[in-house]
Scaffold this active site. Structure first.
Site, short mmCIF file in Angstrom:
data_model
loop_
_atom_site.label_atom_id
_atom_site.label_comp_id
_atom_site.label_asym_id
_atom_site.label_seq_id
_atom_site.Cartn_x
_atom_site.Cartn_y
_atom_site.Cartn_z
N TYR A 99 0.86 -1.31 -0.03
CA TYR A 99 0.02 0.04 0.06
C TYR A 99 0.85 1.34 -0.09
O TYR A 99 2.03 1.19 0.79
CB TYR A 99 -1.03 -0.11 1.04
CG TYR A 99 -2.20 -0.98 1.14
CD1 TYR A 99 -3.21 -0.59 0.53
CD2 TYR A 99 -1.91 -2.12 2.12
CE1 TYR A 99 -4.13 -1.44 0.42
CE2 TYR A 99 -2.79 -3.01 1.87
CZ TYR A 99 -4.32 -2.76 1.10
OH TYR A 99 -5.09 -3.66 1.11
N TYR A 138 -0.67 -10.10 0.43
CA TYR A 138 0.34 -9.77 1.21
C TYR A 138 0.40 -10.30 2.67
O TYR A 138 -0.64 -10.84 3.34
CB TYR A 138 0.35 -8.16 1.48
CG TYR A 138 -1.09 -7.38 2.14
CD1 TYR A 138 -1.10 -7.41 3.48
CD2 TYR A 138 -1.88 -6.83 1.21
CE1 TYR A 138 -2.44 -6.75 3.86
CE2 TYR A 138 -3.14 -6.32 1.80
CZ TYR A 138 -3.31 -6.35 3.32
OH TYR A 138 -4.39 -5.61 3.64
N ARG A 148 -2.75 -12.29 3.72
CA ARG A 148 -4.29 -11.78 3.34
C ARG A 148 -4.36 -12.39 1.79
O ARG A 148 -3.37 -11.79 1.28
CB ARG A 148 -4.65 -10.42 3.68
CG ARG A 148 -4.48 -10.07 5.09
CD ARG A 148 -5.68 -9.19 5.52
NE ARG A 148 -6.99 -9.97 5.10
CZ ARG A 148 -8.04 -9.25 4.37
NH1 ARG A 148 -7.87 -7.81 4.56
NH2 ARG A 148 -9.47 -9.67 3.84
N HIS A 151 -7.45 -8.68 -2.26
CA HIS A 151 -8.74 -8.12 -2.07
C HIS A 151 -8.64 -6.58 -2.35
O HIS A 151 -7.55 -5.90 -2.60
CB HIS A 151 -8.94 -8.10 -0.55
CG HIS A 151 -8.13 -7.66 0.33
ND1 HIS A 151 -6.94 -8.28 0.65
CD2 HIS A 151 -7.99 -6.50 1.01
CE1 HIS A 151 -6.13 -7.45 1.46
NE2 HIS A 151 -6.71 -6.45 1.69
N HIS A 153 -10.49 -3.02 -0.98
CA HIS A 153 -11.33 -2.35 0.02
C HIS A 153 -12.46 -1.55 -0.62
O HIS A 153 -12.03 -0.74 -1.55
CB HIS A 153 -10.36 -1.74 1.16
CG HIS A 153 -9.43 -2.29 1.81
ND1 HIS A 153 -9.79 -3.05 3.05
CD2 HIS A 153 -8.19 -2.75 1.57
CE1 HIS A 153 -8.79 -3.62 3.50
NE2 HIS A 153 -7.95 -3.68 2.64
#
Ligand SMILES: [Fe+2]
Length: 222
Positions: A99, A138, A148, A151, A153
């Site tokens: 991120y 990640y 995880r 995905h 968000h």
């Protein structure tokens, strides 16, 4: 002071979920009082062109690294009525699972052409469409080796309500061990995008993610 304990079950989520969970019973504020202090406008913020194309940081800039994908869907209420003018705010990791955020200490590669943030409004039929880079999985908990799955968000805002959810990808090897997936149980399928072919675009793959707010088969919200 008397302790009421937690009102929401805390699942095996990330390492800050307990800090984001209410420790006191929730109190319902009467509708009239709510409207008296919550800023409410029927006019949603104006979006700039290209805010729904996360594959570029500006329309005239190069495309980010990774596989560009399209995501579309319809936002409906529990009766299937389309919800128009809902503001979707979208964020996801780059192709390396990183991120662009000060709290991401993974040290993974950043992509100067990928901000990882986008916005779009649903149209008159409750439909939305955006483009992003297929995110990398990640390592969310290096201390216990928990990954995880891929995905995206999404935050949905309409009127005074805000809901936050995640779209998952079919057949990701990390899906089954994901803490949110474990919390969702069979309802997990509601949060998995459905692949479709994109025709006439330069985006190889599309995912359909219909969002249902309430009812018997709702989308799972955090
Ligand atoms: Fe995430």
């Amino acid at each position: 002071m008397e302790s009421f304990g937690r009102k929401l079950e805390i699942g095996p989520t990330d390492n800050t979920s307990d800090q984001r969970t209410p420790r006191q019973p929730l109190r319902l504020i009467p509708e009239a009082a709510r409207q008296s202090f919550v800023p409410y406008s029927r006019v949603q913020p104006g979006l700039r062109a290209g805010e729904n194309d996360m594959t570029r940081i500006a329309p005239d800039r190069p495309r980010a690294l990774g596989e560009p994908i399209e995501v579309t869907g319809t936002v409906t209420d529990e009766f299937g009525r389309p919800q128009r003018g809902v503001l979707l705010e979208i964020w996801n990791a780059n192709k390396f699972g990183r991120y662009a955020h000060v709290e991401d200490h993974s040290g993974l590669q950043l992509d100067p052409n990928f901000l990882g943030l986008g916005r779009v409004l649903t149209d008159e039929n409750g439909q939305y469409r955006f483009w992003t880079i297929s995110p990398g999985a990640y390592l969310a908990r290096p201390d216990i080796g928990r990954w995880r799955p891929k995905h995206i968000h999404m935050s949905l805002r309409g009127g005074t309500n805000r809901l936050v959810t995640q779209m998952y990808f079919p057949n990701d090897p990390y899906n089954d061990s994901d803490p949110m997936r474990i919390l969702m149980g069979d309802a997990f399928e509601c949060n998995v995008g459905v692949v479709y072919d994109t025709i006439g675009t330069d985006v190889a793959r599309g995912y359909r993610f219909d969002i249902v707010v309430g009812g018997r088969n709702p989308t799972f919200f955090e």
